[in-house]
Design a protein around this motif. Structure first.
Motif, mmCIF file in Angstrom:
data_model
loop_
_atom_site.group_PDB
_atom_site.id
_atom_site.type_symbol
_atom_site.label_atom_id
_atom_site.label_comp_id
_atom_site.label_asym_id
_atom_site.label_seq_id
_atom_site.Cartn_x
_atom_site.Cartn_y
_atom_site.Cartn_z
ATOM 1 N N GLN A 62 0.831 -1.210 0.000
ATOM 2 C CA GLN A 62 0.000 0.000 0.000
ATOM 3 C C GLN A 62 0.865 1.259 0.000
ATOM 4 O OE1 GLN A 62 -2.610 -0.497 3.357
ATOM 5 N NE2 GLN A 62 -4.101 -1.698 2.168
ATOM 6 N N ARG A 63 1.940 1.258 0.774
ATOM 7 C CA ARG A 63 2.848 2.420 0.793
ATOM 8 C C ARG A 63 3.512 2.608 -0.569
ATOM 9 N NH1 ARG A 63 4.064 0.440 5.969
ATOM 10 N NH2 ARG A 63 5.954 -0.552 5.210
ATOM 11 N N ALA A 64 3.930 1.515 -1.180
ATOM 12 C CA ALA A 64 4.568 1.589 -2.492
ATOM 13 C C ALA A 64 3.582 2.120 -3.532
ATOM 14 C CB ALA A 64 5.097 0.222 -2.905
ATOM 15 N N ARG A 65 2.337 1.649 -3.488
ATOM 16 C CA ARG A 65 1.313 2.119 -4.426
ATOM 17 C C ARG A 65 1.057 3.608 -4.218
ATOM 18 N NH1 ARG A 65 -2.201 -0.143 -7.752
ATOM 19 N NH2 ARG A 65 -1.678 -2.231 -7.051
ATOM 20 N N TRP A 66 0.951 4.038 -2.957
ATOM 21 C CA TRP A 66 0.733 5.461 -2.660
ATOM 22 C C TRP A 66 1.890 6.298 -3.211
ATOM 23 C CZ3 TRP A 66 3.870 8.725 0.123
ATOM 24 C CH2 TRP A 66 3.377 10.014 0.320
ATOM 25 N N ALA A 95 4.013 5.573 -5.652
ATOM 26 C CA ALA A 95 3.985 5.577 -7.113
ATOM 27 C C ALA A 95 2.932 6.554 -7.625
ATOM 28 C CB ALA A 95 3.721 4.167 -7.637
ATOM 29 N N GLU A 96 1.736 6.511 -7.056
ATOM 30 C CA GLU A 96 0.660 7.395 -7.490
ATOM 31 C C GLU A 96 1.000 8.849 -7.199
ATOM 32 O OE1 GLU A 96 -2.692 5.633 -5.543
ATOM 33 O OE2 GLU A 96 -2.961 4.134 -7.124
ATOM 34 N N THR A 97 1.636 9.108 -6.070
ATOM 35 C CA THR A 97 2.048 10.463 -5.712
ATOM 36 C C THR A 97 3.050 11.006 -6.725
ATOM 37 O OG1 THR A 97 1.668 10.044 -3.360
ATOM 38 C CG2 THR A 97 3.122 11.874 -3.905
ATOM 39 N N LEU A 98 3.901 10.137 -7.251
ATOM 40 C CA LEU A 98 4.896 10.535 -8.244
ATOM 41 C C LEU A 98 4.322 10.580 -9.661
ATOM 42 C CD1 LEU A 98 7.946 8.495 -6.921
ATOM 43 C CD2 LEU A 98 7.581 10.974 -6.749
ATOM 44 N N GLY A 99 3.020 10.298 -9.785
ATOM 45 C CA GLY A 99 2.380 10.346 -11.089
ATOM 46 C C GLY A 99 2.564 9.079 -11.904
ATOM 47 N N LEU A 100 2.965 8.006 -11.264
ATOM 48 C CA LEU A 100 3.161 6.733 -11.945
ATOM 49 C C LEU A 100 1.887 5.896 -11.852
ATOM 50 C CD1 LEU A 100 6.697 5.941 -10.500
ATOM 51 C CD2 LEU A 100 6.146 7.008 -12.697
ATOM 52 N N ARG A 101 1.778 4.900 -12.711
ATOM 53 C CA ARG A 101 0.638 3.985 -12.668
ATOM 54 C C ARG A 101 1.137 2.637 -12.151
ATOM 55 N NH1 ARG A 101 -2.252 4.066 -18.352
ATOM 56 N NH2 ARG A 101 -0.886 2.274 -18.363
ATOM 57 N N PRO A 102 0.949 2.378 -10.875
ATOM 58 C CA PRO A 102 1.438 1.109 -10.319
ATOM 59 C C PRO A 102 0.659 -0.082 -10.865
ATOM 60 C CG PRO A 102 0.143 2.291 -8.690
ATOM 61 C CD PRO A 102 0.271 3.196 -9.888
ATOM 62 N N PHE A 103 1.323 -1.209 -10.908
ATOM 63 C CA PHE A 103 0.691 -2.449 -11.365
ATOM 64 C C PHE A 103 1.379 -3.601 -10.659
ATOM 65 C CE2 PHE A 103 4.078 -1.297 -14.219
ATOM 66 C CZ PHE A 103 4.820 -2.467 -14.321
ATOM 67 N N GLY A 104 0.695 -4.705 -10.616
ATOM 68 C CA GLY A 104 1.255 -5.890 -9.996
ATOM 69 C C GLY A 104 1.709 -6.888 -11.040
ATOM 70 N N VAL A 105 2.671 -7.694 -10.674
ATOM 71 C CA VAL A 105 3.145 -8.785 -11.519
ATOM 72 C C VAL A 105 3.199 -10.028 -10.647
ATOM 73 C CG1 VAL A 105 5.074 -9.662 -12.893
ATOM 74 C CG2 VAL A 105 4.498 -7.234 -12.982
ATOM 75 N N ALA A 106 2.563 -11.109 -11.098
ATOM 76 C CA ALA A 106 2.574 -12.351 -10.337
ATOM 77 C C ALA A 106 4.000 -12.860 -10.189
ATOM 78 C CB ALA A 106 1.714 -13.398 -11.041
#
Length: 118
Positions: free
Chosen positions: A9-13, A15-26
């Motif tokens: 959740q911190r990493a996603r926040w 990334a979004e704060t930096l204007g990036l689009r976070p995504f997951g990879v299995a």
């Protein structure tokens, strides 16, 4: 676990704060994802080095390739050039020139031309 979820959740926040689009990879796909990143990142450096070397060998400034590479990226990677046109005479001329002046790059050119045709 909870620690992993909180870290995600911190990493996603962040990334979004930096204007990036976070995504997951299995986990099972991480090596495949990383191979794609290496092809798109590391091998771009390899292509720049090979191309700039050939420009220098031809007497042109090696950095002259940078605007073409940049335009290709900015144009959404639209394919142009002899392979896109099916101009195999030009491809053969390239291979002949490489055989004479940079034979170590012939396998790279052939492999990339074949991948580009596909």
């Amino acid at each position: 676990g909870a620690d992993t979820d909180a870290a995600a959740q911190r990493a996603r926040w962040l990334a979004e704060t930096l204007g990036l689009r976070p995504f997951g990879v299995a986990d099972a796909d991480r090596a495949l994802y990383h191979a794609g990143a290496v092809i798109g990142g590391n091998f771009l450096v390899t292509l720049y080095r090979a191309a700039s070397r050939l420009l220098a060998e031809a007497g042109a400034p090696p950095e002259a390739i940078v605007p073409l590479m940049t335009r290709t990226i900015e144009n959404g990677f639209d394919l142009t050039g002899p392979i896109a046109r099916g101009d195999w005479a030009t491809v053969d001329a390239h291979l002949a020139a490489l055989e004479e002046r940079a034979p170590d790059l012939v396998p790279l050119y052939r492999a990339l031309a074949e991948a580009t045709r596909a």
